[in-house]
Design an enzyme around this catalytic site. Structure first.
Site, mmCIF file in Angstrom:
data_model
loop_
_atom_site.group_PDB
_atom_site.id
_atom_site.type_symbol
_atom_site.label_atom_id
_atom_site.label_comp_id
_atom_site.label_asym_id
_atom_site.label_seq_id
_atom_site.Cartn_x
_atom_site.Cartn_y
_atom_site.Cartn_z
ATOM 1 N N LYS A 50 29.683 13.398 -6.774
ATOM 2 C CA LYS A 50 29.757 14.777 -7.286
ATOM 3 C C LYS A 50 29.732 14.826 -8.815
ATOM 4 O O LYS A 50 29.360 15.846 -9.390
ATOM 5 C CB LYS A 50 30.983 15.472 -6.723
ATOM 6 C CG LYS A 50 30.846 15.657 -5.210
ATOM 7 C CD LYS A 50 31.923 16.473 -4.591
ATOM 8 C CE LYS A 50 31.632 16.771 -3.124
ATOM 9 N NZ LYS A 50 31.600 15.562 -2.274
HETATM 10 C C1 PLP Z 1 30.964 15.454 -1.040
HETATM 11 C C2 PLP Z 1 30.748 14.087 -0.490
HETATM 12 C C3 PLP Z 1 29.830 13.850 0.556
HETATM 13 C C4 PLP Z 1 29.055 14.967 1.254
HETATM 14 O O1 PLP Z 1 28.054 15.528 0.441
HETATM 15 P P1 PLP Z 1 27.346 16.914 0.849
HETATM 16 O O2 PLP Z 1 26.501 17.288 -0.312
HETATM 17 O O3 PLP Z 1 28.483 17.891 1.072
HETATM 18 O O4 PLP Z 1 26.562 16.676 2.090
HETATM 19 C C5 PLP Z 1 29.634 12.539 0.974
HETATM 20 N N1 PLP Z 1 30.342 11.513 0.434
HETATM 21 C C6 PLP Z 1 31.239 11.716 -0.563
HETATM 22 C C7 PLP Z 1 31.997 10.557 -1.091
HETATM 23 C C8 PLP Z 1 31.472 13.005 -1.065
HETATM 24 O O5 PLP Z 1 32.379 13.185 -2.053
#
Ligand code: PLP
Length: 463
Positions: free
Chosen positions: A112
């Site tokens: 993120k």
């Molecule tokens: C947020 C997250 C995901 C999922 O991503 P999306 O865009 O919601 O599909 C997968 N792995 C980790 C470690 C995350 O923080």
């Protein structure tokens, strides 16, 4: 030549906006999500371009002339200088024809950061130009809160309040939020559950007077700019591996994999997009069996994928409906009342067959993948990434996935040390920039599960 990029809502009943307004709005007024009115074509990579340069070139296509190129380049340079690896998102080979793209070298060790480091800076820039301020309010069960805080902690025009359930996050997750010492950051431990936190955030947004007075804003995964920033690493993977490649994405809200869909739509040589799911397998059931029916959320070792209704799926649905917002709104309404959604055979033939694959792993299988990968290559995988690596192995064994494949590594193993240690006997250490996490003082306000108290805190804490 002016380049006016317009954004439309997936539900077709909100005004079109330019990039800046779509960035600040988050959700459209009809409840839909913003997407560009047209998908741009992928420009060639300039020889020798760095990640930040390729990023600036690509995001400019979606910003148009609302920000000058020099500004976009500066924001990308600053955002990606916070990453602790010179390649920003390095590709590491795991196996024959299988690479991992490490998206976890940002400040909070989760993918993120790739989006939120840029989105925080975009917010600050456009707010400064407009002479406005916003207060971002969000609820977190772990990862998103720390990445959002880190993305805005140096912003002059953004305040942020993050609510988390008191005593219900891991120590690393809590400390990544509470040890940030910035005048514009407040962290609140709510005496309640994650759902309580989220309900109070929704209630604040639904109070029109409070929302306007506080200039409330959100940076959750439906924000267009987050999806936009994620397109870049799919493209740099195809730049480096000279495609066509498959990309496997450990998925929750479908934001990440939708960014991959856009990269392919723009012309990046991506063959299959692989959706990897844990026991919360609503997406896997949709792609493999045309069955999208919501079930209760099951806690797993990969908590950031513990999602039943994937909010960004709406953007793909809009495309499958030929960009008919009315139809999309109707289908989502039916999904909300009946709990089920399926699409027509011709839509599946055009958008899904031969384009998407999906597989799911339960926790036992996930631990097995972490253990086996460590034994084979010495690489430590976090449980989310392991779901992706295991999905690729399953689809290869089934004979449906061929050729070079990149699995996105969405979290650093040190973010989930208990699961990694259980599988391998090795406790992954925090990287050097976080080594003092357990020594720094924590700042946090404990408040009851009481909307009036939270509103009072939000409205008085910064002024
Ligand atoms: C947020 C997250 C995901 C999922 O991503 P999306 O865009 O919601 O599909 C997968 N792995 C980790 C470690 C995350 O923080």
């Amino acid at each position: 030549m002016p380049n006016d990029v317009r954004y439309v809502s997936t539900r077709g009943a909100a005004p079109e906006l330019g990039f800046t307004d779509a960035l600040l709005a988050g959700l459209a007024t009809d409840g839909g999500l913003y997407v560009p009115a047209q998908w741009p074509a992928l420009p060639p990579r300039a020889p020798g371009a760095t990640y930040a340069q390729r990023a600036a070139q690509i995001v400019q296509l979606f910003i148009g002339d609302e920000l000058p190129a020099a500004t976009v380049q500066r924001l990308c340079d600053e955002a990606y200088a916070t990453f602790s690896h010179p390649a920003v998102v390095p590709l590491v080979q795991l196996h024959h024809e299988h690479f991992v793209q490490e998206l976890f070298h940002g400040p909070t060790l989760a993918f993120k950061d790739v989006a939120l480091q840029l989105v925080g800076r975009l917010f600050d820039e456009v707010l400064r130009e407009r002479g406005q301020r916003v207060t971002i309010v969000g609820a977190t069960s772990g990862d998103t809160g720390s990445a959002a805080i880190d993305g805005v902690k140096d912003c002059a025009n953004v305040d942020i309040v993050i609510l988390y359930p008191h005593g219900r996050t891991s120590d690393v997750q809590r400390r990544q939020m509470t040890t940030v010492s910035s005048p514009n950051v407040r962290v609140v431990a709510v005496e309640g559950t994650f759902d309580d936190c989220q309900d109070m955030v929704k209630a604040m947004f639904n109070d029109a007077e409070f929302r306007a007075r506080m200039q409330l804003s959100a940076v959750n995964s439906i924000n267009w700019a987050r999806v936009m920033a994620q397109i870049v690493y799919y493209i740099t993977a195809t730049d480096l591996l000279a495609g066509p490649i498959n990309v496997c994405v450990p998925s929750g809200n479908f934001g990440n994999v939708f960014s991959g869909w856009i990269a392919r739509r723009m012309g990046a040589p991506i063959d299959q997009l692989v959706v990897a799911a844990n026991a919360n397998d609503i997406l896997e059931r949709f792609f493999n069996r045309n069955d999208m029916s919501a079930a209760a959320v099951v806690p797993s070792l990969s908590p950031s994928m513990d999602i039943q209704v994937s909010s960004n799926f709406e953007r793909l649905l809009f495309e499958m409906n030929g960009r008919d917002g009315g139809l999309t709104a109707e289908q989502l309404q039916r999904f909300r009342t009946s709990g089920r959604l399926s699409v027509e055979t011709d839509q599946r033939a055009e958008f899904i067959e031969g384009r998407f694959q999906a597989a799911r792993l339960d926790d036992t299988e996930t631990l097995g993948v972490i253990s086996r990968t460590y034994g084979e290559s010495g690489m430590l995988l976090d449980p989310h990434t392991a779901v992706g690596v295991g999905a690729v192995a399953k689809l290869r064994a089934a004979g449906t996935l061929h050729g070079t494949t990149v699995t996105l590594a969405t979290a650093h193993p040190a973010k989930f040390p208990d699961a990694v240690e259980r599988a391998t006997g090795v406790r992954p250490p925090l990287p050097p920039h976080l080594a003092d996490l357990f020594e720094l003082p924590e700042q946090c306000t404990v408040l009851p599960h009481d909307l009036a108290a939270i509103k009072q805190f939000v409205s008085t804490t910064f002024r």
